[in-house]
Design an enzyme around this catalytic site. Sequence first.
Site, PDB file in Angstrom:
ATOM      1  N   SER A  27      34.535 -18.936  56.395  1.00  0.00           N
ATOM      2  CA  SER A  27      34.514 -17.788  55.504  1.00  0.00           C
ATOM      3  C   SER A  27      34.020 -18.242  54.136  1.00  0.00           C
ATOM      4  CB  SER A  27      35.922 -17.215  55.392  1.00  0.00           C
ATOM      5  OG  SER A  27      35.945 -16.223  54.418  1.00  0.00           O
ATOM      6  N   CYS A  28      33.140 -17.463  53.553  1.00  0.00           N
ATOM      7  CA  CYS A  28      32.606 -17.839  52.238  1.00  0.00           C
ATOM      8  C   CYS A  28      33.227 -17.016  51.110  1.00  0.00           C
ATOM      9  CB  CYS A  28      31.085 -17.705  52.219  1.00  0.00           C
ATOM     10  SG  CYS A  28      30.513 -16.044  52.622  1.00  0.00           S
ATOM     11  N   VAL A  29      34.199 -16.185  51.444  1.00  0.00           N
ATOM     12  CA  VAL A  29      34.815 -15.305  50.444  1.00  0.00           C
ATOM     13  C   VAL A  29      35.341 -16.089  49.249  1.00  0.00           C
ATOM     14  CG1 VAL A  29      36.738 -13.711  50.059  1.00  0.00           C
ATOM     15  CG2 VAL A  29      35.376 -13.544  52.137  1.00  0.00           C
ATOM     16  N   TYR A  36      34.384 -18.808  47.985  1.00  0.00           N
ATOM     17  CA  TYR A  36      33.360 -19.498  47.197  1.00  0.00           C
ATOM     18  C   TYR A  36      32.365 -18.549  46.538  1.00  0.00           C
ATOM     19  CZ  TYR A  36      34.961 -23.087  50.426  1.00  0.00           C
ATOM     20  OH  TYR A  36      35.727 -23.924  51.170  1.00  0.00           O
ATOM     21  N   SER A  37      32.435 -17.290  46.900  1.00  0.00           N
ATOM     22  CA  SER A  37      31.443 -16.319  46.460  1.00  0.00           C
ATOM     23  C   SER A  37      31.395 -16.194  44.938  1.00  0.00           C
ATOM     24  CB  SER A  37      31.750 -14.953  47.071  1.00  0.00           C
ATOM     25  OG  SER A  37      30.895 -13.971  46.521  1.00  0.00           O
TER      26      SER A  37
END
Length: 163
Positions: free
Chosen positions: A136-138, A140-141
């Site tokens: 999941s990149c949430v 790091y967004s």
Amino acid sequence: HPPDRSPGSSSLANSNLEQVNGQESFSKLAEVASELAGRPIRVATMCSGTEAPILAMDLTSQACEAQHGSPFPVEHIFSSEVEPFKQAYIQRNFAPPLLFRDVRELGNKTAHTAFGAVEDVPQDRDHFDVLVAGTSCVDYSNLNDHKKKLDDGGESGDRKSVV
């Protein structure tokens, strides 16, 4: 007019071919495709997001066919995505046979689908050839005002430990 860049477009495959410097990789893929005798490469994705791996493999197949007359067929076995709007995108654009809700359940024999059903989880090489797993990149967004590192208990670290 700009070239048609939609998935499945031959002009898209041809424009991508023009960007490839070495043709050897497509030659090797064509050999593999030939050895499979028409059987598709079976692919599953986890933390699937926009299904970039499926799109890339489809384009690779088109390029292989354009250059060597031998497609590299891809069979989408399952996806897993926790975000409802991404689940909707995946279902609408790819319609995998199974769309699991949460990667954290995929270590079990069964898991919940995005639609609430409980289904068997394909777990071995008899079911798929390639498993592509992201995180999941949430956390790091750049759009996230409350970024977290992997060890901070966020969604990214939680799912990375499963993958």
